[in-house]
Design an enzyme around this catalytic site. Structure first.
Site, short mmCIF file in Angstrom:
data_model
loop_
_atom_site.label_atom_id
_atom_site.label_comp_id
_atom_site.label_asym_id
_atom_site.label_seq_id
_atom_site.Cartn_x
_atom_site.Cartn_y
_atom_site.Cartn_z
N LYS A 17 0.85 -1.20 0.00
CA LYS A 17 0.00 0.00 0.00
C LYS A 17 0.88 1.25 0.00
O LYS A 17 0.66 2.17 -0.78
CB LYS A 17 -0.89 0.01 1.25
CG LYS A 17 -1.60 1.33 1.48
CD LYS A 17 -2.39 1.34 2.77
CE LYS A 17 -1.66 1.96 3.93
NZ LYS A 17 -1.50 3.41 3.86
N ASN A 18 1.86 1.26 0.89
CA ASN A 18 2.65 2.48 1.06
C ASN A 18 3.56 2.77 -0.14
O ASN A 18 4.17 3.83 -0.20
CB ASN A 18 3.48 2.41 2.35
CG ASN A 18 2.60 2.59 3.57
OD1 ASN A 18 1.41 2.87 3.45
ND2 ASN A 18 3.18 2.42 4.75
N ARG A 87 -4.88 10.40 3.80
CA ARG A 87 -3.83 11.40 3.96
C ARG A 87 -2.75 11.29 2.88
O ARG A 87 -2.13 12.27 2.49
CB ARG A 87 -3.22 11.24 5.35
CG ARG A 87 -2.24 12.31 5.64
CD ARG A 87 -1.58 12.13 6.97
NE ARG A 87 -0.88 13.35 7.30
CZ ARG A 87 0.32 13.63 6.86
NH1 ARG A 87 0.97 12.77 6.10
NH2 ARG A 87 0.91 14.76 7.17
N ASP A 111 -5.55 9.20 9.10
CA ASP A 111 -5.48 8.35 10.29
C ASP A 111 -5.44 9.17 11.57
O ASP A 111 -4.87 10.25 11.61
CB ASP A 111 -4.18 7.53 10.27
CG ASP A 111 -4.25 6.41 9.26
OD1 ASP A 111 -5.33 6.17 8.73
OD2 ASP A 111 -3.21 5.79 9.03
N ASP A 299 4.47 0.79 11.92
CA ASP A 299 3.25 0.16 11.43
C ASP A 299 3.04 -1.25 12.00
O ASP A 299 1.95 -1.81 11.89
CB ASP A 299 3.26 0.09 9.89
CG ASP A 299 3.01 1.46 9.26
OD1 ASP A 299 2.67 2.40 10.01
OD2 ASP A 299 3.16 1.58 8.04
C1 UD1 Z 1 4.39 6.77 5.91
C2 UD1 Z 1 3.45 5.58 5.84
C3 UD1 Z 1 2.99 5.17 7.24
C4 UD1 Z 1 4.22 4.92 8.12
C5 UD1 Z 1 5.14 6.13 8.09
C6 UD1 Z 1 6.42 5.90 8.87
C7 UD1 Z 1 2.35 5.92 3.72
C8 UD1 Z 1 1.08 6.17 2.99
N1 UD1 Z 1 2.29 5.93 5.05
O1 UD1 Z 1 3.63 7.87 6.44
O2 UD1 Z 1 2.22 3.97 7.14
O3 UD1 Z 1 3.77 4.71 9.46
O4 UD1 Z 1 5.50 6.45 6.75
O5 UD1 Z 1 7.06 4.76 8.42
O6 UD1 Z 1 3.37 5.64 3.11
N2 UD1 Z 1 6.49 14.78 9.98
C9 UD1 Z 1 6.61 16.12 10.24
N3 UD1 Z 1 6.66 17.00 9.18
C10 UD1 Z 1 6.60 16.58 7.89
C11 UD1 Z 1 6.48 15.21 7.62
C12 UD1 Z 1 6.42 14.33 8.69
O7 UD1 Z 1 6.68 16.54 11.39
O8 UD1 Z 1 6.66 17.43 6.98
C13 UD1 Z 1 6.47 13.82 11.11
C14 UD1 Z 1 5.15 13.10 11.24
O9 UD1 Z 1 4.26 13.85 12.05
C15 UD1 Z 1 5.58 11.83 11.93
C16 UD1 Z 1 6.98 11.56 11.38
O10 UD1 Z 1 7.42 12.80 10.85
O11 UD1 Z 1 5.66 12.00 13.31
C17 UD1 Z 1 7.04 10.49 10.31
O12 UD1 Z 1 6.22 10.85 9.22
P1 UD1 Z 1 6.48 10.32 7.74
O13 UD1 Z 1 7.71 9.48 7.70
O14 UD1 Z 1 6.38 11.48 6.82
O15 UD1 Z 1 5.24 9.35 7.52
P2 UD1 Z 1 4.21 9.34 6.33
O16 UD1 Z 1 4.92 9.51 5.03
O17 UD1 Z 1 3.08 10.25 6.65
#
Ligand code: UD1
Length: 415
Positions: A17-18, A87, A111, A299
């Site tokens: 999915k990711n 998201r 989520d 996850d």
């Molecule tokens: C992706 C995955 C999710 C997984 C996560 C971490 C998808 C669709 N989802 O989510 O299942 O749990 O990676 O492996 O691929 N953050 C900030 N600022 C930003 C971006 C992120 O503060 O601009 C923070 C987020 O709040 C979070 C952390 O960084 O606490 C990790 O986020 P990120 O790695 O970006 O996760 P996703 O890409 O949203």
């Protein structure tokens, strides 16, 4: 579901999915038809297909093979009704900005796993010359042509790395993403972009370099296997004292998770196309710290907490990626789990048995964790809001039942 059965047999996993959601967004970077294979049959793929259609693309086929025909001038707006449901829609930000010079994406909800800022996405695109503003709940970015830049991420964000990678592919000049995420899904996206003509090196390491090109071509690509779904089945085998062979997976993407299962007393056998987990005893407790890849995946945190909840011993679980992922602990406690959480640490004291009760899924992974808990809880467990699980696990109930579980799926009025 009624708990107490041991899972045994074979189960196959499909594409991640990711990964696939980002691959679908990456198709926007080239006019013409891109074909994706090993596409999972999950709700989030349907939502992303709908988003692409509204941008003027024609999406045909069905999982496991999907074709996306992208017009010469795709639209550049992603509405709140779709972004709110998923998201990951935010991943169209980079490709649309690079392709159209302008993009308007609703700010996401998604989520319930804590505040998930977009500051690194926005900061990176700004460094590449974009003007970004927030108006009426929309994130609006403009840049006639993005310019290569060096971007240091505060945290190896998966989504920010992906958005910047896609934007940089069509930017003028060289982009360097430092402290980049190293997840297998990043490598998968980079492989597809390279096949489209992008010049990318270092994907899978902390420093990724992209030499922008004038244009990209459509391609065909096979989605990387879903390591989180594979890991969920592996942990399910260990939790239920079972014997499960997971096919279609890459064991090397789950090194730490499989090692934790060995520490908890399971036998793990690795094959070229997956792995087998056999557990002949009550699991021993295992301490876990979630971290960006190659650390233990956040996850899989709910699933491993379930293992600890029925283990022999006491474990400390630390959540470093999403602060509110512990929301699901309250639900797990309703099944009799003995857990005390403080901030991002939880102490899980193993019990011989959990006891069935109605519980509610707060996100995809929490939902999967609660289903695993139900498999080892005495009596009946009902997981509501289970539509969340459909977003990431194809045929979950059917697959578990084929392994010997007693799960019935009822229509979910909540989602
Ligand atoms: C992706 C995955 C999710 C997984 C996560 C971490 C998808 C669709 N989802 O989510 O299942 O749990 O990676 O492996 O691929 N953050 C900030 N600022 C930003 C971006 C992120 O503060 O601009 C923070 C987020 O709040 C979070 C952390 O960084 O606490 C990790 O986020 P990120 O790695 O970006 O996760 P996703 O890409 O949203």
């Amino acid at each position: 579901m009624v708990g107490g059965t041991r899972l045994a047999g074979d189960v196959s996993v499909s594409g991640a999915k990711n990964s696939v959601l980002k691959l679908m967004a990456a198709a926007l970077l080239a006019e013409g038809t891109t074909t994706l294979r090993n596409v999972p049959r999950i709700l989030d793929v349907d939502i992303m297909s709908e988003l692409l259609r509204r941008l003027g693309c024609t999406v045909t086929g069905a999982a496991p093979e999907l074709s996306i025909a992208v017009p010469a001038r795709p639209g550049h707006e992603a509405d709140y009704d779709l972004v709110r449901r998923m998201r990951a829609s935010i991943c169209v930000l980079g490709p649309l900005l690079a392709r159209c010079g302008e993009v308007k994406v609703a700010q996401p909800g998604g989520d319930n796993i804590g505040s998930r800022g977009l500051d690194m996405h926005v900061g990176g695109l700004t460094k590449m010359g974009a003007a970004v503003e927030v108006e009426h709940g929309f994130l609006i970015a403009r840049a006639p042509r993005l310019a290569g830049a060096t971007v240091w991420l505060d945290f190896p964000s998966v989504g920010a790395t992906e958005n910047l990678l896609m934007a940089a592919a069509l930017a003028k000049g060289t982009t360097v993403i430092d402290n980049a995420a190293r997840e297998p899904e990043i490598i998968d996206l980079a492989a597809m972009l390279r096949a489209m003509g992008a010049q990318i090196s270092g994907a899978g390491s902390s420093t990724v370099e992209v030499e922008g090109v004038e244009g990209l071509s459509p391609t065909e690509h096979i989605t990387v296997p879903d390591r989180i779904v594979a890991g969920t089945y592996g942990i399910a085998a260990a939790v239920t004292g079972g014997d499960v062979r997971v096919r279609g997976a890459i064991a090397a993407h789950l090194d730490i998770a499989l090692d934790k299962l060995v520490t908890s007393g399971a036998h793990v056998e690795v094959f070229p196309d997956g792995f087998r987990v056999v557990m002949n005893r009550r699991p021993r407790s295992v301490d876990v710290v979630t971290l960006p890849y190659p650390g233990f995946p956040t996850d899989l945190q709910p699933a491993i907490v379930v293992l600890d909840a029925v283990s022999d011993g006491t474990a400390m679980v630390t959540e470093n990626v999403f602060e509110a992922r512990f929301m699901f602990l309250d639900e797990l406690s309703r099944l009799g789990a003995e857990i005390r959480a403080d901030g991002h640490h939880a102490i899980v004291r193993g019990r011989e048995r959990l006891s069935g009760a109605p519980v509610r899924a707060t996100d995809i992974r929490a939902g999967a964790g609660l289903v695993l808990a139900g498999l080892v809880a005495e009596g009946e467990t009902t997981v509501s809001n289970v539509g969340h699980v459909d977003r990431g696990y194809q045929y979950f109930a059917e697959s578990l039942n084929r392994l010997g579980a007693k799960v019935t799926r009822e229509p979910d009025p909540d989602v």
